[in-house]
Write a protein that holds these residues in place. Sequence first.
Motif, PDB file in Angstrom:
ATOM      1  N   SER A 278      50.700 -63.308  38.479  1.00 58.23           N
ATOM      2  CA  SER A 278      51.640 -63.733  39.527  1.00 58.23           C
ATOM      3  C   SER A 278      51.014 -64.728  40.505  1.00 58.23           C
ATOM      4  N   LYS A 279      49.672 -64.818  40.529  1.00 60.34           N
ATOM      5  CA  LYS A 279      48.989 -65.764  41.425  1.00 60.34           C
ATOM      6  C   LYS A 279      48.518 -66.952  40.614  1.00 60.34           C
ATOM      7  N   GLY A 280      49.204 -68.063  40.768  1.00 59.59           N
ATOM      8  CA  GLY A 280      48.877 -69.246  39.996  1.00 59.59           C
ATOM      9  C   GLY A 280      47.626 -69.946  40.473  1.00 59.59           C
ATOM     10  N   LEU A 281      47.020 -70.698  39.585  1.00 55.90           N
ATOM     11  CA  LEU A 281      45.812 -71.452  39.906  1.00 55.90           C
ATOM     12  C   LEU A 281      46.082 -72.540  40.934  1.00 55.90           C
ATOM     13  N   PHE A 282      47.278 -73.161  40.861  1.00 50.79           N
ATOM     14  CA  PHE A 282      47.582 -74.301  41.718  1.00 50.79           C
ATOM     15  C   PHE A 282      48.359 -73.873  42.970  1.00 50.79           C
ATOM     16  N   THR A 283      47.822 -72.870  43.642  1.00 51.60           N
ATOM     17  CA  THR A 283      48.438 -72.391  44.883  1.00 51.60           C
ATOM     18  C   THR A 283      47.432 -72.268  46.021  1.00 51.60           C
ATOM     19  N   ASP A 284      46.134 -72.303  45.700  1.00 51.18           N
ATOM     20  CA  ASP A 284      45.113 -72.085  46.713  1.00 51.18           C
ATOM     21  C   ASP A 284      43.819 -72.738  46.248  1.00 51.18           C
ATOM     22  N   THR A 285      42.921 -73.025  47.181  1.00 54.06           N
ATOM     23  CA  THR A 285      41.629 -73.602  46.815  1.00 54.06           C
ATOM     24  C   THR A 285      40.803 -72.567  46.058  1.00 54.06           C
ATOM     25  N   PRO A 286      40.398 -72.860  44.826  1.00 56.46           N
ATOM     26  CA  PRO A 286      39.591 -71.891  44.079  1.00 56.46           C
ATOM     27  C   PRO A 286      38.145 -71.903  44.534  1.00 56.46           C
TER      28      PRO A 286
END
Length: 501
Positions: A278-286
């Motif tokens: 549910s938490k996509g890669l392109f939603t926050d700074t990794p």
Amino acid sequence: MELNPLVWAYVLVQWFLDHLFSPDPPSPNASLSRPKIAVVGAGLTGVSAASHIIGHGFDVQLFEANGRDKLGGIWSRVNNTSGLQIHSIMYRFHPSVKFSGGYPNRKQIVSQITALWHRYGLESKTHFRTPVKSVRKNSSGRWIINDDPSLGRFDGVMPCVGTCGDPKMPHLDGQEIFKGEIHHSSMLDGKTAKDKNVVIIGGGASAVEGLEFVVHTHAKKSSILARSDKWIIPRNAIVDVILSLNIFGEETVFSWIPEKLLRRFFYRDLEDLAPPTSKGLFTDTPMVNTDVVNLVREGKAEWLRGDIIRVTENGVLFNLRSRGTPKGGPGRRVEVPADMIIMATGYHRPSLDFLPESVFQPPYQPPSWYLQVFPPDEPSICANNCTYTSAIGTVGSWHIGIYTRLLLAFLVDPLARPRPWWAKRWIDMTRWVKDKSPSGAFDFFTYSELVYWFVFVCAVNPFRWKWIPFVFFGAGSRLPLSVVKAENKCRGETGVSGDAK
């Protein structure tokens, strides 16, 4: 330097980039022209932007709240063990920068910032221990710093205060009885974790500082306590570049592909460390770090997801949650042993409240500005590198010069300058395009999306076409300047207004 063909090839590439794209430093007694720019902050971005401005023959003054020892901003304050997590090819904050390797440390980065400062003669242009508390226009429409005309009258203002100010050091319940040491992740010089159990509180970028210290000083075991799920991506230039090529700057129907590949080939047997689907890669700074997964595999570290209950004499009492369980949700109480606690709790964000109140009016307050950095009603302000929230890419690269040269073009050329109405329409359009993004239109972006923004705004206005080589590469400024001179003369003869679209 390593006798490695790839290293020597990289050095050669940097030499060519310097000679092709670095503007010539002005002579000591050069007469600099308007526009005159006030740059606020002498960190990496401020020094780079000022170098571009003066290198193209325009006047500049740098204002730094701290002393000379803080030249370099956040890089002047972090640990000596801290270094770049992304490859330095993605961190070329000026064409003249020359790194000797792929992942320079703090001292190497500060030395490049200092060399740039000296090369462009910015010593005489820098006001140290001069915090900027207000920026206001006078009756002639020029900017005055701290209501003090003796500091200069400026045509443009470039806040370069970054996103990392003073360290955050929250109080933990029970920390007074802890028998070990407690330090912020940026204050570890002179300390050692050798043969100690270390607890790192926080799972963001600051945790990388703690991990670098732990690896460098040979800790016995490390435990990272993270409240929220965080994507970790490998410290690999090719992977990082590919991920930044998502031009949409948000989750798409194809985002499952890189996420699946990361789970399969990077996390592998550590699938539980990866965020839920549910938490996509392109939603926050990794977090860009390979050491953490390697240390976990070797049994020298553990990544624990949950909530801190309190500090005990010998460690941290922790509510251990399973993947996907929300913050504060049910879990299992465990005591994580610790001889040292590292607070990877980040930094307070520097304020932009010295700018006029008019630039913060909703719904067009930062980061919802034109190109994320220009207040739509004040295009003579460019908040370079200090309005973003999350991204995949880099904060220290090509775009610093592009933003700086766009500001110069807007100030010199009235027809290239965005009118407030059009600037707001671009913001509205970007919001509409990213309407389904869980992170909002401007709270997350990728580097390729940023480049698309630059291309779009230059292409949509024909009066900006003549500036394209200058904006993108710092070349060919004579032609647009001569055209602007002729346009100004024509408008003066015909009485046409200089207001631009």
